[in-house]
Design an enzyme around this catalytic site. Structure first.
Site, PDB file in Angstrom:
ATOM      1  N   ASP A   1      63.503 -17.407  27.079  1.00 54.39           N
ATOM      2  CA  ASP A   1      64.280 -18.525  27.625  1.00 54.39           C
ATOM      3  C   ASP A   1      63.873 -18.734  29.087  1.00 54.39           C
ATOM      4  O   ASP A   1      63.105 -17.945  29.636  1.00 54.39           O
ATOM      5  CB  ASP A   1      65.795 -18.265  27.512  1.00 54.39           C
TER       6      ASP A   1
ATOM      7  N   ASP B   1      67.232  -7.021  39.415  1.00 55.81           N
ATOM      8  CA  ASP B   1      67.122  -5.630  38.969  1.00 55.81           C
ATOM      9  C   ASP B   1      65.739  -5.006  39.181  1.00 55.81           C
ATOM     10  O   ASP B   1      65.594  -4.028  39.903  1.00 55.81           O
ATOM     11  CB  ASP B   1      67.614  -5.457  37.528  1.00 55.81           C
TER      12      ASP B   1
ATOM     13  N   ASP C   1      65.158 -19.328  32.997  1.00 50.29           N
ATOM     14  CA  ASP C   1      66.261 -19.284  33.959  1.00 50.29           C
ATOM     15  C   ASP C   1      65.809 -19.963  35.240  1.00 50.29           C
ATOM     16  O   ASP C   1      64.681 -19.780  35.682  1.00 50.29           O
ATOM     17  CB  ASP C   1      66.642 -17.827  34.263  1.00 50.29           C
TER      18      ASP C   1
HETATM   19  P1  ATP Z   1      64.671 -11.775  28.751  1.00 49.11           P
HETATM   20  O1  ATP Z   1      63.237 -11.959  28.431  1.00 49.11           O
HETATM   21  O2  ATP Z   1      65.335 -10.788  27.896  1.00 49.11           O
HETATM   22  O3  ATP Z   1      65.458 -13.052  28.901  1.00 49.11           O
HETATM   23  P2  ATP Z   1      65.160 -11.572  31.569  1.00 49.11           P
HETATM   24  O4  ATP Z   1      64.474 -10.748  32.603  1.00 49.11           O
HETATM   25  O5  ATP Z   1      65.063 -13.049  31.703  1.00 49.11           O
HETATM   26  O6  ATP Z   1      64.634 -11.069  30.191  1.00 49.11           O
HETATM   27  P3  ATP Z   1      67.988 -11.958  31.608  1.00 49.11           P
HETATM   28  O7  ATP Z   1      69.043 -11.060  31.086  1.00 49.11           O
HETATM   29  O8  ATP Z   1      67.774 -13.275  30.981  1.00 49.11           O
HETATM   30  O9  ATP Z   1      66.646 -11.110  31.572  1.00 49.11           O
HETATM   31  O10 ATP Z   1      68.261 -12.127  33.172  1.00 49.11           O
HETATM   32  C1  ATP Z   1      67.542 -13.052  33.979  1.00 49.11           C
HETATM   33  C2  ATP Z   1      67.244 -12.442  35.327  1.00 49.11           C
HETATM   34  O11 ATP Z   1      68.464 -12.166  36.018  1.00 49.11           O
HETATM   35  C3  ATP Z   1      66.527 -11.102  35.296  1.00 49.11           C
HETATM   36  O12 ATP Z   1      65.132 -11.258  35.180  1.00 49.11           O
HETATM   37  C4  ATP Z   1      66.930 -10.493  36.617  1.00 49.11           C
HETATM   38  O13 ATP Z   1      66.172 -11.031  37.669  1.00 49.11           O
HETATM   39  C5  ATP Z   1      68.366 -10.968  36.772  1.00 49.11           C
HETATM   40  N1  ATP Z   1      69.315  -9.988  36.215  1.00 49.11           N
HETATM   41  C6  ATP Z   1      69.837  -9.978  34.966  1.00 49.11           C
HETATM   42  N2  ATP Z   1      70.675  -8.955  34.785  1.00 49.11           N
HETATM   43  C7  ATP Z   1      70.708  -8.284  35.941  1.00 49.11           C
HETATM   44  C8  ATP Z   1      71.401  -7.123  36.394  1.00 49.11           C
HETATM   45  N3  ATP Z   1      72.209  -6.437  35.595  1.00 49.11           N
HETATM   46  N4  ATP Z   1      71.197  -6.736  37.683  1.00 49.11           N
HETATM   47  C9  ATP Z   1      70.367  -7.427  38.507  1.00 49.11           C
HETATM   48  N5  ATP Z   1      69.693  -8.501  38.129  1.00 49.11           N
HETATM   49  C10 ATP Z   1      69.838  -8.950  36.869  1.00 49.11           C
HETATM   50 MG    MG Z   2      65.996 -14.549  30.511  1.00 48.49          MG
END
Ligand code: ATP
Ligand code: MG
Length: 447
Positions: free
Chosen positions: A64, A148, A66
């Site tokens: 997805d 994170d 963001d």
């Molecule tokens: P995915 O491919 O699973 O979507 P993602 O890295 O995009 O992986 P998300 O859960 O969609 O993960 O979160 C988007 C972004 O928000 C992360 O890449 C990170 O930068 C930030 N983020 C999400 N959860 C946390 C957390 N618990 N603590 C700090 N930053 C976070």
């Molecule tokens: Mg994501």
């Protein structure tokens, strides 16, 4: 205690210009581009961030997209009719385009602890070092440092199509390293779910954890007990419905984290029956990954049924050894296990009920009398129960021939169906309930 756990040395970011990275707008969803451009045209800063940027840089298809911006949630809402504000812990805007949702988050500052929270920072709320609420807006640099992992803190700027790197994420991406930003101890303490996220990304990307982020896990894993069961339910779906369930499962067990999610299963797996490794969970997860690869549907009820089956099976087996009939044993074991699991992960009723049905229906595959067979084939949960049964057969728990029989009977016409039921010792007439049917053959039973 320090009030800004990751108080960064805000320094100039590394900017990777458009010509020097592999991100092309052709690989970004039109909806995400639309959101980015509309924010930019309204005078706001707008970047793609997180997994979208990370995966594009790795040449993978993002799950997805963001968006991060300096527009506040209310300002985002004013720009998009199809926008909803969500979240308590984080206030976010969701811009809806049919089934695709683009998540838009306002840049956030590092949070303050309650102690030095001076009114204005009243949006950040901490408890025992954990962040409970976190809505203090900030600059893009501050936003980067509170994410994170370094590889999750890269921004693709729609202004000039450059990638902006404040935390060293490009280097870590190149080296396949997952490194927590800032002080790993504080970052795990603030949000213990980051340990699960570390394992999820390691499983998905094939990256290794940075030594410091890795060695602290045993010391901090206990903090997962304090995470809400609702959040852990969501996290379990991300862990096991992301297409890399098997690797993720193995890593969770390796790091001693699986037991915080599924303690009864961890316990059951830790006493593998003499010489027989328990392969059911691994087979089920491999199957889940295959289904996702083939873009077939996956269902949380089935996933939870599989993840919790081992302890249910053992409990039911012991009840049956004490004379309880199979169905009653599965019902009792299932209900006891669900009760205890709810202390760890939530399982909403809409998944809990079908999960228990999948277990209970396992008692019906041995029964091949006509009426029962035909009714069972019509059961709304037949297909899930059948898939589950075949996974058990593949794991050496049930007779593979029975699984084949049930596969065939779903495919053949009515005549052949009747024939199959008769050959198996049943009676094909629909609804007929012959009390005096011949007993199912057992070895040496008719000697
Ligand atoms: P995915 O491919 O699973 O979507 P993602 O890295 O995009 O992986 P998300 O859960 O969609 O993960 O979160 C988007 C972004 O928000 C992360 O890449 C990170 O930068 C930030 N983020 C999400 N959860 C946390 C957390 N618990 N603590 C700090 N930053 C976070
Ligand atoms: Mg994501």
């Amino acid at each position: 205690m320090s009030s800004t756990p990751d108080s960064p040395n805000l320094s100039a970011p590394r900017i990777i210009p458009r010509a020097e990275h592999g991100i092309s707008r052709a690989n970004i969803s039109d909806h995400a581009l639309k959101v980015l451009y509309r924010l930019k045209d309204a005078g706001f800063r707008a970047c793609l961030v997180g997994g979208g940027v990370r995966d594009l840089l790795l040449g993978r298809e993002p799950k997805d997209f963001d968006v991060a911006t300096d527009a506040h949630p209310d300002e985002v809402r004013r720009l998009f009719r199809n926008c909803r504000l969500i979240g308590r812990r984080f206030r976010l805007a969701h811009v809806h385009f049919g089934s695709e949702i683009i998540e838009v988050a306002t840049f956030r500052a590092p949070h303050a602890t309650i102690d030095d929270d001076e009114g204005e920072g009243g949006d950040a709320l901490m408890e025992d070092g954990r962040i409970i609420r976190d809505n203090v807006y900030g600059t893009i640099e501050q936003d980067a440092w509170r994410r994170d992992f370094t590889v999750n803190a890269l921004y693709y700027d729609i202004q000039d199509f450059s990638v902006i790197d404040y935390t060293g994420g490009m280097e870590d991406l190149k080296n396949g390293v997952l490194r927590l930003i800032g002080d790993p101890q504080l970052r795990y303490r603030e949000d213990p779910v980051r340990m699960l996220r570390a394992v999820r990304f390691a499983g998905k990307l094939g990256f290794r954890l940075h030594p410091e982020s890795e060695t602290l896990i045993p010391q901090f894993s206990d903090l997962l007990s304090a995470v809400s069961s609702a959040r852990l339910f969501d996290e379990v779906l991300k862990l096991f419905h992301g297409g890399y369930a098997l690797q993720t499962f193995e890593l969770l067990r390796h790091y001693g984290l699986f037991g915080y999610l599924f303690p009864a299963t961890e316990e059951a797996l830790s006493h593998e029956e003499q010489g027989f490794p328990i392969t059911f969970v691994a087979n089920a997860l491999r199957n889940t990954d295959e289904r996702i690869r083939e873009t077939k549907g996956v269902n949380p009820a089935f996933l939870y049924a599989a993840l919790l089956w081992e302890p249910v099976r053992l409990h039911a087996q012991s009840l049956m050894q004490h004379g309880v009939l199979e169905l009653a044993a599965l019902q009792a074991a299932g209900s006891a296990l669900l009760d205890s699991q709810l202390h760890h992960t939530a399982i909403p009723k809409r998944f809990g009920l079908p999960m228990r049905e999948i277990w209970e229906l396992q008692s019906r595959f041995e029964q091949r009398q006509g009426g029962r067979v035909l009714r069972f084939l019509q059961h709304p949960r037949f297909r899930a129960a059948y898939d589950f049964f075949c996974l058990r057969a593949r794991s050496g728990e049930t007779d593979p021939e029975l699984c084949e029989w049930w596969a065939r009977i779903q495919e053949v016409d009515e005549d052949e169906r009747r024939q199959m039921i008769e050959n198996s010792g049943g009676n094909a007439r629909s609804g007929a309930r012959r009390r005096r049917r011949p007993r199912k053959k057992k070895p040496n039973a008719d000697a």
